[in-house]
Write an enzyme that holds these catalytic residues in place. Structure first.
Site, PDB file in Angstrom:
ATOM      1  N   HIS A   1      41.380  -2.891  -4.723  1.00  0.00           N
ATOM      2  CA  HIS A   1      41.608  -3.709  -5.923  1.00  0.00           C
ATOM      3  C   HIS A   1      40.375  -4.528  -6.293  1.00  0.00           C
ATOM      4  O   HIS A   1      40.140  -5.586  -5.708  1.00  0.00           O
ATOM      5  CB  HIS A   1      42.790  -4.657  -5.680  1.00  0.00           C
ATOM      6  CG  HIS A   1      44.092  -3.937  -5.573  1.00  0.00           C
ATOM      7  ND1 HIS A   1      44.898  -3.694  -6.661  1.00  0.00           N
ATOM      8  CD2 HIS A   1      44.715  -3.372  -4.517  1.00  0.00           C
ATOM      9  CE1 HIS A   1      45.957  -3.017  -6.282  1.00  0.00           C
ATOM     10  NE2 HIS A   1      45.880  -2.807  -4.975  1.00  0.00           N
TER      11      HIS A   1
ATOM     12  N   CYS B   1      44.197   1.952  -7.415  1.00  0.00           N
ATOM     13  CA  CYS B   1      45.266   2.172  -6.437  1.00  0.00           C
ATOM     14  C   CYS B   1      46.274   3.208  -6.959  1.00  0.00           C
ATOM     15  O   CYS B   1      45.963   4.388  -6.997  1.00  0.00           O
ATOM     16  CB  CYS B   1      45.901   0.838  -6.060  1.00  0.00           C
ATOM     17  SG  CYS B   1      46.861   0.950  -4.567  1.00  0.00           S
ATOM     18  N   TYR B   2      47.461   2.786  -7.429  1.00  0.00           N
ATOM     19  CA  TYR B   2      48.404   3.760  -7.971  1.00  0.00           C
ATOM     20  C   TYR B   2      47.764   4.540  -9.122  1.00  0.00           C
ATOM     21  O   TYR B   2      47.987   5.746  -9.280  1.00  0.00           O
ATOM     22  CB  TYR B   2      49.669   3.040  -8.458  1.00  0.00           C
ATOM     23  CG  TYR B   2      50.734   3.965  -8.975  1.00  0.00           C
ATOM     24  CD1 TYR B   2      51.596   4.610  -8.104  1.00  0.00           C
ATOM     25  CD2 TYR B   2      50.861   4.216 -10.341  1.00  0.00           C
ATOM     26  CE1 TYR B   2      52.565   5.472  -8.571  1.00  0.00           C
ATOM     27  CE2 TYR B   2      51.832   5.082 -10.827  1.00  0.00           C
ATOM     28  CZ  TYR B   2      52.684   5.705  -9.933  1.00  0.00           C
ATOM     29  OH  TYR B   2      53.641   6.562 -10.402  1.00  0.00           O
TER      30      TYR B   2
ATOM     31  N   GLU C   1      40.033  -6.322  -8.801  1.00  0.00           N
ATOM     32  CA  GLU C   1      40.403  -7.521  -9.552  1.00  0.00           C
ATOM     33  C   GLU C   1      40.731  -8.718  -8.668  1.00  0.00           C
ATOM     34  O   GLU C   1      40.775  -9.836  -9.146  1.00  0.00           O
ATOM     35  CB  GLU C   1      41.606  -7.207 -10.473  1.00  0.00           C
ATOM     36  CG  GLU C   1      42.942  -6.939  -9.769  1.00  0.00           C
ATOM     37  CD  GLU C   1      43.116  -5.509  -9.254  1.00  0.00           C
ATOM     38  OE1 GLU C   1      42.093  -4.815  -9.075  1.00  0.00           O
ATOM     39  OE2 GLU C   1      44.266  -5.107  -9.006  1.00  0.00           O
TER      40      GLU C   1
ATOM     41  N   VAL D   1      51.096 -30.367  -9.007  1.00  0.00           N
ATOM     42  CA  VAL D   1      50.143 -30.173 -10.099  1.00  0.00           C
ATOM     43  C   VAL D   1      50.841 -29.625 -11.354  1.00  0.00           C
ATOM     44  O   VAL D   1      50.682 -30.159 -12.449  1.00  0.00           O
ATOM     45  CB  VAL D   1      49.054 -29.145  -9.691  1.00  0.00           C
ATOM     46  CG1 VAL D   1      47.996 -29.024 -10.758  1.00  0.00           C
ATOM     47  CG2 VAL D   1      48.454 -29.497  -8.360  1.00  0.00           C
ATOM     48  N   ASP D   2      51.620 -28.557 -11.166  1.00  0.00           N
ATOM     49  CA  ASP D   2      52.149 -27.829 -12.316  1.00  0.00           C
ATOM     50  C   ASP D   2      53.023 -28.710 -13.211  1.00  0.00           C
ATOM     51  O   ASP D   2      52.806 -28.803 -14.410  1.00  0.00           O
ATOM     52  CB  ASP D   2      52.972 -26.619 -11.850  1.00  0.00           C
ATOM     53  CG  ASP D   2      52.247 -25.823 -10.787  1.00  0.00           C
ATOM     54  OD1 ASP D   2      51.010 -25.936 -10.724  1.00  0.00           O
ATOM     55  OD2 ASP D   2      52.912 -25.116 -10.009  1.00  0.00           O
ATOM     56  N   SER D   3      54.019 -29.346 -12.595  1.00  0.00           N
ATOM     57  CA  SER D   3      54.925 -30.122 -13.432  1.00  0.00           C
ATOM     58  C   SER D   3      54.234 -31.369 -13.985  1.00  0.00           C
ATOM     59  O   SER D   3      54.579 -31.843 -15.063  1.00  0.00           O
ATOM     60  CB  SER D   3      56.191 -30.485 -12.666  1.00  0.00           C
ATOM     61  OG  SER D   3      55.872 -31.096 -11.451  1.00  0.00           O
TER      62      SER D   3
ATOM     63  N   GLY E   1      50.522  -0.104  -8.435  1.00  0.00           N
ATOM     64  CA  GLY E   1      51.972  -0.170  -8.542  1.00  0.00           C
ATOM     65  C   GLY E   1      52.605   0.152  -7.209  1.00  0.00           C
ATOM     66  O   GLY E   1      51.950   0.754  -6.349  1.00  0.00           O
TER      67      GLY E   1
ATOM     68  N   LYS F   1      47.315 -20.709 -10.789  1.00  0.00           N
ATOM     69  CA  LYS F   1      47.150 -22.076 -10.296  1.00  0.00           C
ATOM     70  C   LYS F   1      45.776 -22.681 -10.608  1.00  0.00           C
ATOM     71  O   LYS F   1      45.679 -23.827 -11.045  1.00  0.00           O
ATOM     72  CB  LYS F   1      47.344 -22.052  -8.777  1.00  0.00           C
ATOM     73  CG  LYS F   1      47.545 -23.413  -8.175  1.00  0.00           C
ATOM     74  CD  LYS F   1      48.944 -23.823  -8.409  1.00  0.00           C
ATOM     75  CE  LYS F   1      49.352 -25.083  -7.766  1.00  0.00           C
ATOM     76  NZ  LYS F   1      50.805 -25.223  -7.880  1.00  0.00           N
TER      77      LYS F   1
ATOM     78  N   GLY G   1      56.150 -33.720  -8.960  1.00  0.00           N
ATOM     79  CA  GLY G   1      55.052 -34.492  -8.375  1.00  0.00           C
ATOM     80  C   GLY G   1      53.863 -33.628  -8.033  1.00  0.00           C
ATOM     81  O   GLY G   1      52.792 -34.112  -7.711  1.00  0.00           O
TER      82      GLY G   1
END
Ligand code: XMP
Length: 518
Positions: A172, A85-86, A174, A230-232, A58, A374, A228
């Protein structure tokens, strides 16, 4: 998953940018995990019956007045706790140690030296690369705690109280840049918390299609905002599958796209997806509203607002439409301040597709990718049958080139940036390194420097090139473009783009930098 029988991991969210990554990494190891607010009571956690608890990182300092609230009695729970971390700072503070603000701030890669391999670091080499992102450090160990790893600067990188089953890492595990992160988490899950495999990834596409059908109903129409990228495109494909021709796709050319991008988009979406997509040129109104605006957050807000207004106008011209679908990803949400239990995350940038929505928006929003990263979207796109060329396209931010022109945006500056960027990207593609890079782009810096071309003195703009590797956009490292290719790019840009006489290359990782400059 019945919450009465969690048998997995509860993660308390103290506002880290990476909290959801922790959950994802655990689920990737087929263990159920859920993220809860930092102040969840120990009674509630006991009721959920997890095998272990993780305290996330955090942005706060444990001594600060604005530090997130939590229930002290979580430390009485008779299950293993891992603080990251935090989370490490909280454990150390609670068990009587001390934390202080370090004069050495560690952001990015570091090598740790491991001196105890009995638990968390079981099976690891003596040294390994990890990802750090902190300013505070342990200055005094709690009684009966031992150091299990140190950073190259001699800072406590990990410590443990074996009798209490309390574990903590300053780095971290992760994030993908921590070399042995997966092994460290796996040791915690299986060796320490004794978890049993209890989670299989759900069928995302099937579930989403059903969800969309339920939300939209028998007659609702959805307008898909396609850029145009990837996501949309994945959203458009999902919508097509879910409700067929009641999904209508439009591309708004806001005048801030890359060279030929709008036209190429229309072509590839029609050919590959059979999507009914129409192009609307709104560039004049966007540029007019952006005139003279220099502040990056203001730019984002204006673009976000205008985007919605343009869509509403277009929706009206199309006829009755009830919903607007967008390709918002988890990274967009978390970096704009978080959702649900992750509300603690600090606002880094107000990504236009979340931060800038007007309160009185007439269309209801559908954001089917909101919980994904992503690379997860890419694999879903692959499953949906989208072509590789589209799937491997580098991410492009909603506000487009506006956040890659520092200072005010003019047609002339847009043209300069477009030309330079096109040269840069084309060379990366020709040289066969485009697909190794997560995102590459140019940034126009409206600072003039002196140069000489032929016998003439020049006084023109500076352009920065950026290329980064990343798995999910949350952390990134700068990509080592071979110097021969860099020099080819630089020569071609300076020789053929009038208005640029100097090229620099950005060598900042994220953190401490962000990927975009604004
Ligand atoms: P940063 O710059 O925050 O970028 O490290 C992380 C990823 O998000 C993209 N990005 C945006 N995407 N609207 C978007 O849709 C935005 O305002 C925005 N700002 C950054 C960025 O390109 C990178 O992939």
């Amino acid at each position: 998953m019945d919450p009465q029988h969690n048998q997995g991991i509860v993660i308390l969210d103290f506002g880290s940018q990476y909290t959801r990554l922790i959950a994802r990494r655990i689920r990737e190891q087929n263990i159920f995990s859920e993220i809860l607010p930092s102040n969840t009571s120990s009674t509630e956690i006991r009721r959920l019956n997890p095998k272990a608890l993780i305290l996330s990182g955090g942005p706060s300092s444990v001594y600060s007045e604005s530090a997130p609230m939590y229930d002290e009695s979580i430390f009485d729970l008779d299950i293993p706790i891992l603080g990251i971390c935090y989370g490490l700072h909280l454990l150390v503070q609670h068990y009587g140690g001390k934390i202080e603000t370090s004069n050495i701030r560690e952001y990015g890669f570091d090598e740790i030296i491991i001196n105890d391999k009995s638990d968390l670091f079981n099976g690891l080499p003596d040294t390994t690369e990890v990802w750090m992102s902190h300013a505070d450090k342990v200055s005094e160990l709690p009684k009966n705690w031992e150091i299990t790893a140190e950073s190259s600067n001699g800072i406590v990188a990990s410590l443990v109280s074996k009798s209490d089953r309390r574990y903590a890492t300053q780095f971290h595990p992760e994030v993908i840049h921590t070399e042995k992160g997966k092994e460290i988490l796996s040791n915690f899950l299986f060796k320490i918390a004794k978890c049993n495999l209890n989670w299989t990834p759900r069928n995302f596409i099937g579930d989403k299609i059903t969800e969309i059908q339920q939300v939209v109903g028998q007659s609702g129409k959805v307008l898909t905002a396609v850029s145009g990228g990837v996501d949309s495109s994945v959203v458009a494909a999902l919508l097509n599958k879910a409700i067929g021709n009641r999904a209508i796709s439009v591309i708004i050319d806001h005048g801030l796209m890359r060279k030929n991008e709008a036209q190429d988009c229309v072509k590839s979406l029609k050919e590959h997806l059979g999507v009914n997509v129409q192009l609307f040129d709104e560039s004049k109104v966007f540029l007019k509203r952006l005139k003279g605006i220099k502040n990056p957050e203001k730019k984002r807000k204006i673009i976000g607002e205008q985007f919605i207004w343009s869509f509403e106008k277009i929706a009206k011209s199309i006829g009755q439409v009830d919903y607007l679908a967008q390709g918002t990803l988890y990274t967009d949400v978390i970096e704009s301040g978080g959702i649900g239990s992750t509300k603690q995350a600090k606002v880094i940038k107000s990504h236009h597709n979340v931060g800038g929505l007007p309160q009185n928006m007439e269309l209801k929003l559908i954001e089917p990718l909101k919980e994904l990263f992503k690379d997860e979207v890419r694999s879903i796109g692959r499953e949906l049958g989208l072509p590789d060329k589209l799937l491997n396209r580098h991410p492009f931010p909603g506000p487009g080139l506006a956040v890659r022109i520092l200072g005010s945006i003019t047609q002339e500056r847009l043209d300069i940036l477009r030309e330079a960027d096109d040269i840069y990207i084309s060379i990366l593609q020709e040289e066969g390194i485009y697909d190794e890079i997560w995102q590459a782009f140019s940034v126009l810096i409206p600072v003039k420097t002196v140069g000489v071309m032929g016998d003439n003195r020049t006084y023109e703009n500076l352009i920065a090139l950026r290329a980064v590797t990343s798995l999910d956009g949350m952390t990134a490292d700068w990509y080592r473009i071979p110097d021969k290719i860099l020099s080819k790019i630089s020569n071609k840009i300076v020789n053929s783009v009038s208005g640029i006489n100097r090229v620099v290359y950005d060598i900042t990782s994220k953190p401490p930098g962000t990927i975009e400059w604004e």
